[in-house]
Design an enzyme around this catalytic site. Structure first.
Site, PDB file in Angstrom:
ATOM      1  N   ASP A 117       0.897  -1.264   0.093  1.00 27.69           N
ATOM      2  CA  ASP A 117      -0.120  -0.044   0.073  1.00 27.69           C
ATOM      3  C   ASP A 117       0.553   1.341   0.081  1.00 27.69           C
ATOM      4  OD1 ASP A 117       0.803  -0.653   2.524  1.00 27.69           O
ATOM      5  OD2 ASP A 117      -0.962  -0.112   3.423  1.00 27.69           O
TER       6      ASP A 117
ATOM      7  N   GLU B  71      10.074  -3.171  13.229  1.00 22.19           N
ATOM      8  CA  GLU B  71      11.326  -2.785  12.587  1.00 22.19           C
ATOM      9  C   GLU B  71      12.317  -2.866  13.379  1.00 22.19           C
ATOM     10  OE1 GLU B  71       8.409  -0.978  12.699  1.00 22.19           O
ATOM     11  OE2 GLU B  71       7.903  -0.251  10.713  1.00 22.19           O
TER      12      GLU B  71
END
Ligand SMILES: *[C@@H]1O[C@H](CO)[C@@H](O)[C@H](O)[C@H]1NC(C)=O
Length: 251
Positions: A109, A192
């Protein structure tokens, strides 16, 4: 002829109304990138046929893999570690099949300037660059002062050692292979950070800065609004029309 290092693009995806639209857009971006191998990994028990069909049509070299989220996380209340099983499956594939080049986690996206792929291709260990966010903070990026690293700018630091966006870094395959235990944790918000910490020994001062020393935005963390599935077509009314074939292409 100079051989350019391969780029492995790891894209987690799952079935939803906008899935094919998003993957079409990313596919058409990657069609402009040389020597790319696209790992499209569905959080599903079976491959979505429209995804398989789209991938074969692009001419991009790809793998279509499955990595359903473990049931224990699905049942959990609150935010779910979406995309983690997919990305870890991608890392596993790299360990079995790749020997050189660079990999990047590219969600379906986001919006990518094709220049970012050439920037990341020369990554020796871990490279980073700014990500445009459509939030009040507007940005997630390493901060450079007089040409050297001086911290991170992100709307949500939360004690993270690497407060960066998934779209803001790439890693060399060789660097990953030297770290057999590196993986992404099932920890919403800390994916992350957890992954980059699992690449230890690796410190922020070793980051390779791309996008002209982090002065250009070449990737945007955009998000498509969550949409409701389309209604069924009235077959009594439209039974002998093109609408039947078209509806089959819509989730
Ligand atoms: C980035 O900054 C370093 C240190 O100031 C400098 O040597 C280098 O030329 C810069 N690179 C670019 C692409 O601007």
């Amino acid at each position: 002829m100079r051989i350019i290092p391969p780029l492995y693009i790891i894209t987690p995806t799952y079935r939803r109304p906008e899935q094919i639209a998003e993957l079409t857009r990313l596919a058409q971006t990657l069609m402009h990138v040389q020597n790319v191998h696209w790992l499209v990994i569905e959080d599903a028990k079976e491959k979505t046929p429209h995804v398989t069909e789209l991938l074969s049509r692009t001419g991009i070299s790809f793998e279509h893999l499955l990595a359903p989220m473990p049931e224990s996380y699905k049942l959990r209340k609150g935010s779910k570690p979406r995309g983690v099983s997919n990305r870890n499956r991608g890392l596993e594939w790299l360990r079995e099949n790749a020997t050189s080049g660079v990999f990047y986690f590219a969600d379906d996206d986001n919006t990518y300037d094709i220049k970012i792929f050439e920037e990341m291709r020369s990554t020796e260990k871990v490279s980073m660059w700014p990500v445009g966010l459509c939030t009040k903070t507007g940005l997630s990026t390493p901060i450079l002062k007089n040409g050297s690293f001086s911290g991170f700018f992100d709307g949500w630091i939360a004690g993270r050692k690497f407060p960066v966006d998934m779209a803001g870094f790439a890693v060399s395959v060789k660097f990953l292979l030297e770290r057999p235990r590196a993986a992404m944790p099932y920890k919403p918000g800390f994916e992350e950070d957890g992954f980059l910490k699992s690449l230890a020994p690796f410190e922020p001062k070793q980051i390779e800065f791309k996008a002209q020393n982090c002065t250009k935005i070449l990737v945007w963390h955009t998000q498509t609004r969550k949409n409701e599935p389309a209604l069924a077509i009235d077959t009594a009314k439209y039974g002998n029309t093109n609408l039947i074939m078209l509806r089959q292409q819509i989730v």
